[in-house]
Scaffold this motif. Structure first.
Motif, PDB file in Angstrom:
ATOM      1  N   LEU A 180     -60.676 -66.600 -89.020  1.00 48.67           N
ATOM      2  CA  LEU A 180     -59.733 -66.412 -90.651  1.00 48.67           C
ATOM      3  C   LEU A 180     -59.458 -67.919 -90.631  1.00 48.67           C
ATOM      4  O   LEU A 180     -59.471 -68.311 -89.903  1.00 48.67           O
ATOM      5  CB  LEU A 180     -59.276 -65.802 -90.302  1.00 48.67           C
ATOM      6  CG  LEU A 180     -59.586 -63.718 -90.106  1.00 48.67           C
ATOM      7  CD1 LEU A 180     -57.601 -63.815 -90.356  1.00 48.67           C
ATOM      8  CD2 LEU A 180     -60.601 -63.325 -91.271  1.00 48.67           C
ATOM      9  N   ALA A 181     -59.842 -68.945 -91.866  1.00 48.93           N
ATOM     10  CA  ALA A 181     -58.932 -69.671 -92.910  1.00 48.93           C
ATOM     11  C   ALA A 181     -57.709 -69.455 -92.181  1.00 48.93           C
ATOM     12  O   ALA A 181     -56.738 -68.798 -91.996  1.00 48.93           O
ATOM     13  CB  ALA A 181     -59.571 -69.447 -93.706  1.00 48.93           C
ATOM     14  N   PRO A 182     -57.075 -71.309 -91.187  1.00 45.42           N
ATOM     15  CA  PRO A 182     -55.847 -70.234 -91.228  1.00 45.42           C
ATOM     16  C   PRO A 182     -54.791 -70.695 -92.107  1.00 45.42           C
ATOM     17  O   PRO A 182     -53.334 -69.584 -92.197  1.00 45.42           O
ATOM     18  CB  PRO A 182     -55.242 -71.319 -90.617  1.00 45.42           C
ATOM     19  CG  PRO A 182     -57.225 -72.395 -89.480  1.00 45.42           C
ATOM     20  CD  PRO A 182     -57.772 -72.102 -91.011  1.00 45.42           C
ATOM     21  N   GLU A 183     -55.369 -71.073 -93.343  1.00 43.98           N
ATOM     22  CA  GLU A 183     -54.374 -71.304 -94.546  1.00 43.98           C
ATOM     23  C   GLU A 183     -54.046 -69.306 -95.568  1.00 43.98           C
ATOM     24  O   GLU A 183     -53.538 -69.968 -96.116  1.00 43.98           O
ATOM     25  CB  GLU A 183     -55.287 -71.735 -95.664  1.00 43.98           C
ATOM     26  CG  GLU A 183     -56.099 -72.075 -96.130  1.00 43.98           C
ATOM     27  CD  GLU A 183     -56.990 -72.871 -95.541  1.00 43.98           C
ATOM     28  OE1 GLU A 183     -57.841 -73.016 -96.054  1.00 43.98           O
ATOM     29  OE2 GLU A 183     -57.225 -72.664 -94.229  1.00 43.98           O
ATOM     30  N   CYS A 184     -55.369 -68.915 -95.012  1.00 41.24           N
ATOM     31  CA  CYS A 184     -55.580 -67.166 -95.699  1.00 41.24           C
ATOM     32  C   CYS A 184     -54.960 -66.146 -94.889  1.00 41.24           C
ATOM     33  O   CYS A 184     -53.891 -65.363 -95.437  1.00 41.24           O
ATOM     34  CB  CYS A 184     -56.622 -67.120 -95.987  1.00 41.24           C
ATOM     35  SG  CYS A 184     -57.322 -65.251 -96.582  1.00 41.24           S
ATOM     36  N   TYR A 185     -55.074 -65.948 -93.945  1.00 39.65           N
ATOM     37  CA  TYR A 185     -54.539 -64.927 -92.894  1.00 39.65           C
ATOM     38  C   TYR A 185     -53.210 -65.134 -92.805  1.00 39.65           C
ATOM     39  O   TYR A 185     -52.107 -65.724 -92.685  1.00 39.65           O
ATOM     40  CB  TYR A 185     -54.746 -65.202 -91.986  1.00 39.65           C
ATOM     41  CG  TYR A 185     -54.388 -63.836 -91.176  1.00 39.65           C
ATOM     42  CD1 TYR A 185     -55.022 -62.533 -91.991  1.00 39.65           C
ATOM     43  CD2 TYR A 185     -53.989 -63.481 -89.598  1.00 39.65           C
ATOM     44  CE1 TYR A 185     -54.966 -60.873 -91.169  1.00 39.65           C
ATOM     45  CE2 TYR A 185     -53.412 -62.862 -88.876  1.00 39.65           C
ATOM     46  CZ  TYR A 185     -54.325 -61.521 -89.126  1.00 39.65           C
ATOM     47  OH  TYR A 185     -53.460 -59.824 -88.923  1.00 39.65           O
ATOM     48  N   ASN A 186     -52.527 -63.514 -93.570  1.00 43.76           N
ATOM     49  CA  ASN A 186     -50.632 -63.270 -93.667  1.00 43.76           C
ATOM     50  C   ASN A 186     -50.280 -62.336 -92.511  1.00 43.76           C
ATOM     51  O   ASN A 186     -49.508 -61.988 -93.214  1.00 43.76           O
ATOM     52  CB  ASN A 186     -50.391 -63.055 -95.018  1.00 43.76           C
ATOM     53  CG  ASN A 186     -51.118 -61.641 -95.768  1.00 43.76           C
ATOM     54  OD1 ASN A 186     -51.990 -61.395 -94.943  1.00 43.76           O
ATOM     55  ND2 ASN A 186     -51.105 -61.060 -96.739  1.00 43.76           N
ATOM     56  N   LYS A 187     -51.019 -62.565 -91.269  1.00 45.20           N
ATOM     57  CA  LYS A 187     -50.261 -61.805 -90.438  1.00 45.20           C
ATOM     58  C   LYS A 187     -50.304 -60.088 -90.466  1.00 45.20           C
ATOM     59  O   LYS A 187     -49.726 -59.734 -90.000  1.00 45.20           O
ATOM     60  CB  LYS A 187     -49.217 -61.643 -89.814  1.00 45.20           C
ATOM     61  CG  LYS A 187     -48.879 -63.813 -89.346  1.00 45.20           C
ATOM     62  CD  LYS A 187     -47.260 -63.524 -89.065  1.00 45.20           C
ATOM     63  CE  LYS A 187     -46.906 -64.494 -87.978  1.00 45.20           C
ATOM     64  NZ  LYS A 187     -47.875 -65.607 -88.880  1.00 45.20           N
ATOM     65  N   GLY A 188     -51.317 -60.294 -91.245  1.00 45.24           N
ATOM     66  CA  GLY A 188     -52.031 -58.440 -91.701  1.00 45.24           C
ATOM     67  C   GLY A 188     -51.660 -57.729 -93.193  1.00 45.24           C
ATOM     68  O   GLY A 188     -51.762 -56.703 -92.804  1.00 45.24           O
ATOM     69  N   GLY A 189     -50.543 -58.959 -94.231  1.00 42.36           N
ATOM     70  CA  GLY A 189     -49.990 -58.053 -94.803  1.00 42.36           C
ATOM     71  C   GLY A 189     -50.776 -57.389 -95.992  1.00 42.36           C
ATOM     72  O   GLY A 189     -52.479 -57.897 -95.647  1.00 42.36           O
ATOM     73  N   PRO A 190     -50.252 -57.075 -96.816  1.00 39.09           N
ATOM     74  CA  PRO A 190     -51.256 -56.143 -97.953  1.00 39.09           C
ATOM     75  C   PRO A 190     -52.299 -57.676 -98.498  1.00 39.09           C
ATOM     76  O   PRO A 190     -51.867 -58.358 -98.919  1.00 39.09           O
ATOM     77  CB  PRO A 190     -50.344 -55.734 -99.179  1.00 39.09           C
ATOM     78  CG  PRO A 190     -49.514 -55.517 -98.266  1.00 39.09           C
ATOM     79  CD  PRO A 190     -49.058 -56.982 -97.504  1.00 39.09           C
ATOM     80  N   GLY A 191     -53.753 -57.085 -99.031  1.00 37.95           N
ATOM     81  CA  GLY A 191     -54.508 -58.033 -99.344  1.00 37.95           C
ATOM     82  C   GLY A 191     -55.129 -59.376 -98.160  1.00 37.95           C
ATOM     83  O   GLY A 191     -56.206 -59.942 -98.661  1.00 37.95           O
ATOM     84  N   SER A 192     -54.877 -59.195 -96.397  1.00 32.60           N
ATOM     85  CA  SER A 192     -55.089 -59.628 -96.047  1.00 32.60           C
ATOM     86  C   SER A 192     -56.941 -59.218 -95.721  1.00 32.60           C
ATOM     87  O   SER A 192     -57.305 -59.998 -95.062  1.00 32.60           O
ATOM     88  CB  SER A 192     -54.597 -59.529 -94.563  1.00 32.60           C
ATOM     89  OG  SER A 192     -54.886 -58.246 -93.788  1.00 32.60           O
ATOM     90  N   GLU A 193     -57.724 -58.502 -96.311  1.00 30.65           N
ATOM     91  CA  GLU A 193     -58.769 -57.625 -96.050  1.00 30.65           C
ATOM     92  C   GLU A 193     -59.581 -59.355 -96.455  1.00 30.65           C
ATOM     93  O   GLU A 193     -60.721 -59.446 -96.767  1.00 30.65           O
ATOM     94  CB  GLU A 193     -59.325 -57.160 -96.768  1.00 30.65           C
ATOM     95  CG  GLU A 193     -59.142 -55.314 -96.326  1.00 30.65           C
ATOM     96  CD  GLU A 193     -57.540 -54.811 -96.703  1.00 30.65           C
ATOM     97  OE1 GLU A 193     -57.039 -54.507 -96.220  1.00 30.65           O
ATOM     98  OE2 GLU A 193     -56.941 -55.828 -97.265  1.00 30.65           O
ATOM     99  N   GLN A 194     -58.628 -59.710 -98.084  1.00 26.91           N
ATOM    100  CA  GLN A 194     -59.204 -61.140 -98.364  1.00 26.91           C
ATOM    101  C   GLN A 194     -59.834 -61.817 -97.228  1.00 26.91           C
ATOM    102  O   GLN A 194     -60.789 -62.893 -97.462  1.00 26.91           O
ATOM    103  CB  GLN A 194     -58.822 -61.559 -99.418  1.00 26.91           C
ATOM    104  CG  GLN A 194     -58.813 -63.220-100.057  1.00 26.91           C
ATOM    105  CD  GLN A 194     -57.922 -63.729-101.152  1.00 26.91           C
ATOM    106  OE1 GLN A 194     -56.403 -63.206-100.542  1.00 26.91           O
ATOM    107  NE2 GLN A 194     -58.403 -64.099-101.689  1.00 26.91           N
ATOM    108  N   CYS A 195     -59.254 -62.799 -96.328  1.00 28.48           N
ATOM    109  CA  CYS A 195     -59.493 -63.438 -95.564  1.00 28.48           C
ATOM    110  C   CYS A 195     -60.814 -62.679 -95.075  1.00 28.48           C
ATOM    111  O   CYS A 195     -61.622 -63.692 -94.106  1.00 28.48           O
ATOM    112  CB  CYS A 195     -58.380 -63.488 -94.499  1.00 28.48           C
ATOM    113  SG  CYS A 195     -56.976 -64.002 -95.283  1.00 28.48           S
ATOM    114  N   PHE A 196     -60.776 -61.320 -94.166  1.00 30.55           N
ATOM    115  CA  PHE A 196     -62.103 -61.402 -93.131  1.00 30.55           C
ATOM    116  C   PHE A 196     -63.043 -61.661 -93.673  1.00 30.55           C
ATOM    117  O   PHE A 196     -64.489 -61.928 -93.501  1.00 30.55           O
ATOM    118  CB  PHE A 196     -61.391 -59.608 -93.060  1.00 30.55           C
ATOM    119  CG  PHE A 196     -60.819 -59.723 -91.870  1.00 30.55           C
ATOM    120  CD1 PHE A 196     -60.871 -59.590 -90.792  1.00 30.55           C
ATOM    121  CD2 PHE A 196     -59.270 -59.984 -92.155  1.00 30.55           C
ATOM    122  CE1 PHE A 196     -60.094 -59.689 -89.502  1.00 30.55           C
ATOM    123  CE2 PHE A 196     -58.604 -59.602 -91.091  1.00 30.55           C
ATOM    124  CZ  PHE A 196     -58.792 -59.899 -90.200  1.00 30.55           C
TER     125      PHE A 196
END
Length: 485
Positions: A278-294
């Motif tokens: 994942l792009a480091p700036e994107c991932y929020n440790k699996g919170g709501p919406g983290s599918e965006q990073c994947f």
């Protein structure tokens, strides 16, 4: 020398019904005759200069100039495309867009590619001062809604081909019960791809507005970051509908924002993407919406990466921003000339990654992408010819010209395939447009790819002169191609 035989003109290039030149082909004699009809000098100058095209012809009024060219070089003679270049230059001169890049190709490769105009109409952008760069063939463009097909639709087609997604699956069964509120429980993946889910065209309010209240909106120059990721995800999950599901075609960015999370869900659950990707700036440790990073990582690796595309992607690095065509001069939100970052306000508030917008690319790499679909083989692991045919064929003629994710150039449906933006290319042409002024056309009958990338939204997106350019551009390309190849 082979006897020259008289030929009948097969292509007239005209502006405002005035014949500029007539091209005549005589394949049996292997000669091309180009006739240039001279207008009265003063009248000709006024008519042609007003369109940015000037042809210097110094002959008597009663004569025509005959230029003979060996026809054996017809297919490689770049001069046959001069009318296209002249047409695009006239569009620059009349303020349709500051510049553009056009490319035409078939299975044999690129037939025509041309950069016309500059980044702006004269005033350099903050990133380009003190110069106003000319357009180059590799200039990067904000692809806007062409992201829907180059990224999101392609990713879903890959999952579909591998048997990992059923297009008739409900979004609720993939993303969870939260999506099913407000009557959305029966919306399927296919509904979103066909834009008949019932969604409104856009979120209301937009994510980049003070009313929506993302954290970044408190700044005069808001950063493009993922600080609003959870809030935006929850908003999309809680959207309501304007029409019954499946009943009506309404083009909606919300469909492809939703599909972004679907792609991210499968990319994660099938193990194609791990946290390390994942792009480091994107991932929020699996919170709501983290599918965006994947989603972003999957598209980067398996959609664009698998084709070897070096520049086509979301989140352009800062060192490339000054190589990107500028879009609008935003005086209400970003308070700058937008360049190198996505101009779509919702996608910007989403961190630059949206299933509906955010991809940057250039004409050569878009040709590589389009070629992977147009000339797909049956055994392709990327997307095979059967899958391409399914996703690029008009799905429900009674409702719209839409294919699955793509649109088509069908003039017999009420929306006429976005007004036949791909001109007189076949009605089965699969295509898409981008708000910034981008267009992709793939004609399966001619096996022809036509690409037009512009920054028509600079400096103001209210400029809609491109509506007078797309169709005649594609038609001119079709006429020249059919006459020569």
């Amino acid at each position: 020398m082979t006897e020259r035989t008289k030929c009948t003109p097969v292509l007239k290039y005209t502006i405002n019904n005035n014949i500029i030149f007539v091209v005549s082909y005589c394949r049996s004699a292997k000669y091309i005759y180009r006739y240039i009809k001279e207008e009265e000098e003063r009248d000709r100058e006024m008519r042609l200069q007003s369109r940015g095209i000037f042809i210097s012809v110094m002959i008597a009024m009663s004569m025509m100039l005959l230029i003979v060219v060996n026809a054996s070089t017809t297919s490689s003679d770049e001069s046959i495309w001069n009318p296209v270049t002249a047409f695009l230059q006239s569009a620059v001169n009349n303020g349709t867009f500051p510049g553009c890049v056009a490319l035409v190709g078939n299975k044999d490769g690129v037939l025509y590619s041309q950069a016309v105009g500059s980044f702006t109409y004269g005033i350099p952008t903050p990133l380009n001062k003190p110069v106003n760069p000319p357009m180059q063939l590799d200039t990067l463009f904000d692809m806007a809604s062409c992201s829907k097909v180059t990224a999101t639709t392609t990713a879903i087609a890959q999952f579909y081909q591998r048997g990992e997604i059923d297009l008739h699956s409900t979004i609720e069964s993939i993303l969870g019960d939260q999506f099913g509120v407000n009557g959305k429980s029966d919306i399927t993946v296919l509904n979103c791809l066909l834009h008949n889910s019932g969604f409104f065209p856009d979120p209301n309010p937009f994510f980049n507005t003070p009313e929506f209240n993302c954290p970044a909106t408190q700044f005069y120059n808001p950063p493009m970051d993922f600080s609003c990721q959870a809030q935006i995800f929850n908003n999309i999950m809680n959207q309501s509908l304007m029409n019954p599901i499946g009943s009506t075609y309404v083009y909606s960015d919300l469909n492809f924002m939703t599909l972004m999370y679907v792609v991210g869900h499968y990319a994660k659950n099938y193990g194609y993407i791990t946290v390390e990707d994942l792009a480091p700036e994107c991932y929020n440790k699996g919170g709501p919406g983290s599918e965006q990073c994947f989603y972003e990582a999957y598209v980067r690796r398996f959609v664009f990466g698998n084709l070897g595309l070096k520049f086509t992607n979301y989140l352009q690095p800062a060192y490339l921003w000054d190589s990107c065509a500028p879009t609008e001069n935003d005086t209400s939100y970003m308070h700058t000339t937008i360049q190198g970052v996505v101009s779509d306000g919702n996608a910007y508030a989403m961190g630059g990654v949206g299933g509906h917008a955010g991809v940057f690319s250039n004409a050569p790499e878009m040709f590589t992408f389009m070629s992977s679909l147009m000339y797909a083989t049956e055994d392709s692991d990327y997307i095979n010819s059967t899958t391409v045919k399914y996703f690029t064929t008009e799905y429900n003629h009674t409702q719209s010209s839409r294919a699955i994710g793509w649109n088509t150039n069908d003039p017999t449906v009420f929306d006429e395939g976005w007004g036949q933006a791909c001109g007189s290319l076949s009605s089965t042409t699969w295509m898409h447009l981008g708000y910034t002024g981008t267009m992709l056309c793939g004609d399966p009958e001619r096996q022809l790819i036509v690409i037009l990338l512009t920054n028509r939204v600079y400096p103001n997106p209210s400029n809609e002169l491109i509506l007078n350019v797309r169709k005649p551009f594609a038609t001119l390309v079709q006429q020249i191609y059919d006459a020569n190849f």
